[in-house]
Design a protein around this motif. Structure first.
Motif, PDB file in Angstrom:
ATOM      1  N   GLN A 114      -8.805  14.538   0.345  1.00 43.43           N
ATOM      2  CA  GLN A 114      -8.765  13.615   0.643  1.00 43.43           C
ATOM      3  C   GLN A 114      -7.348  12.349   0.267  1.00 43.43           C
ATOM      4  O   GLN A 114      -7.356  12.093  -0.929  1.00 43.43           O
ATOM      5  CB  GLN A 114     -10.011  13.025  -0.023  1.00 43.43           C
ATOM      6  CG  GLN A 114     -10.451  12.130   0.742  1.00 43.43           C
ATOM      7  CD  GLN A 114     -11.917  11.102   0.414  1.00 43.43           C
ATOM      8  OE1 GLN A 114     -12.268  11.722  -0.553  1.00 43.43           O
ATOM      9  NE2 GLN A 114     -13.178  10.676   1.674  1.00 43.43           N
ATOM     10  N   ARG A 115      -6.593  11.829   1.370  1.00 43.71           N
ATOM     11  CA  ARG A 115      -6.354  10.707   1.662  1.00 43.71           C
ATOM     12  C   ARG A 115      -6.926   9.398   0.908  1.00 43.71           C
ATOM     13  O   ARG A 115      -8.008   8.570   0.963  1.00 43.71           O
ATOM     14  CB  ARG A 115      -5.782  10.207   2.955  1.00 43.71           C
ATOM     15  CG  ARG A 115      -4.758   9.354   3.264  1.00 43.71           C
ATOM     16  CD  ARG A 115      -4.427   9.427   4.732  1.00 43.71           C
ATOM     17  NE  ARG A 115      -2.983   8.504   5.099  1.00 43.71           N
ATOM     18  CZ  ARG A 115      -3.302   7.282   4.989  1.00 43.71           C
ATOM     19  NH1 ARG A 115      -4.795   6.825   4.804  1.00 43.71           N
ATOM     20  NH2 ARG A 115      -2.710   6.430   5.563  1.00 43.71           N
ATOM     21  N   HIS A 116      -6.286   8.722   0.116  1.00 47.62           N
ATOM     22  CA  HIS A 116      -6.720   7.662   0.068  1.00 47.62           C
ATOM     23  C   HIS A 116      -5.424   6.544  -0.167  1.00 47.62           C
ATOM     24  O   HIS A 116      -3.969   6.937  -0.056  1.00 47.62           O
ATOM     25  CB  HIS A 116      -7.116   7.569  -1.636  1.00 47.62           C
ATOM     26  CG  HIS A 116      -8.046   8.611  -1.957  1.00 47.62           C
ATOM     27  ND1 HIS A 116      -9.693   7.829  -2.361  1.00 47.62           N
ATOM     28  CD2 HIS A 116      -8.120   9.565  -1.892  1.00 47.62           C
ATOM     29  CE1 HIS A 116     -10.575   8.730  -2.342  1.00 47.62           C
ATOM     30  NE2 HIS A 116      -9.095   9.580  -2.684  1.00 47.62           N
TER      31      HIS A 116
ATOM     32  N   TRP B  78     -10.972   1.788  -4.514  1.00 46.18           N
ATOM     33  CA  TRP B  78     -11.529   3.648  -4.390  1.00 46.18           C
ATOM     34  C   TRP B  78     -12.594   3.338  -5.742  1.00 46.18           C
ATOM     35  O   TRP B  78     -12.221   2.610  -6.860  1.00 46.18           O
ATOM     36  CB  TRP B  78      -9.994   4.543  -5.042  1.00 46.18           C
ATOM     37  CG  TRP B  78     -10.400   6.206  -6.131  1.00 46.18           C
ATOM     38  CD1 TRP B  78     -11.011   7.357  -5.297  1.00 46.18           C
ATOM     39  CD2 TRP B  78     -10.666   6.392  -6.758  1.00 46.18           C
ATOM     40  NE1 TRP B  78     -11.224   7.955  -5.334  1.00 46.18           N
ATOM     41  CE2 TRP B  78     -10.984   7.442  -7.347  1.00 46.18           C
ATOM     42  CE3 TRP B  78     -10.349   5.976  -8.600  1.00 46.18           C
ATOM     43  CZ2 TRP B  78      -9.925   8.508  -8.467  1.00 46.18           C
ATOM     44  CZ3 TRP B  78     -10.141   6.368  -9.308  1.00 46.18           C
ATOM     45  CH2 TRP B  78      -9.883   8.187  -9.602  1.00 46.18           C
TER      46      TRP B  78
ATOM     47  N   GLU C 129       1.077  -1.198   0.106  1.00 43.93           N
ATOM     48  CA  GLU C 129      -0.101  -0.333  -0.027  1.00 43.93           C
ATOM     49  C   GLU C 129       1.238   1.357  -0.123  1.00 43.93           C
ATOM     50  O   GLU C 129       1.917   0.984   0.466  1.00 43.93           O
ATOM     51  CB  GLU C 129      -0.426   0.345   1.196  1.00 43.93           C
ATOM     52  CG  GLU C 129      -1.950  -1.003   0.871  1.00 43.93           C
ATOM     53  CD  GLU C 129      -2.864  -1.430   2.585  1.00 43.93           C
ATOM     54  OE1 GLU C 129      -3.519  -2.092   2.726  1.00 43.93           O
ATOM     55  OE2 GLU C 129      -2.302  -0.074   3.427  1.00 43.93           O
TER      56      GLU C 129
ATOM     57  N   LEU D  95      -5.614   3.179  -7.513  1.00 40.79           N
ATOM     58  CA  LEU D  95      -6.249   3.702  -6.580  1.00 40.79           C
ATOM     59  C   LEU D  95      -7.469   2.481  -6.163  1.00 40.79           C
ATOM     60  O   LEU D  95      -8.074   2.048  -5.420  1.00 40.79           O
ATOM     61  CB  LEU D  95      -7.208   4.442  -7.170  1.00 40.79           C
ATOM     62  CG  LEU D  95      -5.926   6.327  -6.759  1.00 40.79           C
ATOM     63  CD1 LEU D  95      -6.244   6.965  -7.074  1.00 40.79           C
ATOM     64  CD2 LEU D  95      -5.520   6.047  -5.013  1.00 40.79           C
ATOM     65  N   ARG D  96      -7.923   1.771  -7.334  1.00 43.30           N
ATOM     66  CA  ARG D  96      -8.887   1.072  -7.953  1.00 43.30           C
ATOM     67  C   ARG D  96      -8.501   0.035  -6.932  1.00 43.30           C
ATOM     68  O   ARG D  96      -9.469  -0.653  -6.279  1.00 43.30           O
ATOM     69  CB  ARG D  96      -8.994   0.717  -9.209  1.00 43.30           C
ATOM     70  CG  ARG D  96      -9.694   1.208  -9.740  1.00 43.30           C
ATOM     71  CD  ARG D  96     -10.243   1.756 -11.306  1.00 43.30           C
ATOM     72  NE  ARG D  96     -11.154   0.956 -11.986  1.00 43.30           N
ATOM     73  CZ  ARG D  96     -11.822   0.340 -11.560  1.00 43.30           C
ATOM     74  NH1 ARG D  96     -13.448   2.051 -11.053  1.00 43.30           N
ATOM     75  NH2 ARG D  96     -13.882  -0.509 -11.977  1.00 43.30           N
TER      76      ARG D  96
ATOM     77  N   ALA E 118      -3.574   3.222  -2.029  1.00 41.34           N
ATOM     78  CA  ALA E 118      -3.307   2.613  -3.467  1.00 41.34           C
ATOM     79  C   ALA E 118      -2.867   1.057  -2.863  1.00 41.34           C
ATOM     80  O   ALA E 118      -1.495   1.468  -2.754  1.00 41.34           O
ATOM     81  CB  ALA E 118      -2.485   3.855  -4.221  1.00 41.34           C
TER      82      ALA E 118
END
Length: 104
Positions: free
Chosen positions: A16-18, A69, A8, A64-65, A20
């Motif tokens: 906004q924090r994501h 996401w 990750e 991200l997906r 991946a």
């Protein structure tokens, strides 16, 4: 918090924090999007003289997906990535490195 042991990488998009990560499904999506015939061909595309901006966006989008996401490449292309181009390239490189690292 992003867990590098799980592949990750954190990224802030539009404030906004994501998280991946390149899951097998995300890698398959990326192969298809970039027309790479295999995982080694996909990696070679990023190891050559340097990836194109579209390649970096596609890689980040796939990651991200893989992290859950729900957006798509068009959403990402119109988003603000905190840290700009340099951060996007760093995240893309880190995602690949973590996905293809050897056993530790």
């Amino acid at each position: 918090m992003a867990n590098p042991h799980a592949g990750e990488v954190a990224l802030v998009i539009d404030g906004q924090r994501h998280v991946a990560r390149l899951t097998l499904g995300a890698l398959a999506e990326l192969e298809d999007r970039l027309g790479a015939g295999s995982l080694p061909a996909l990696v070679e595309r990023f190891e050559g003289e340097g990836p194109r901006a579209g390649d970096v966006l596609a890689l980040i989008c796939a990651g991200l997906r893989g992290g859950g996401w729900q957006g798509d490449l068009r959403d990402l292309a119109h988003a603000e990535i905190e840290g700009g181009v340099i951060e996007a390239a760093r995240v893309a490189a880190r995602l690949l490195a973590l996905a293809f690292r050897g056993a530790e």
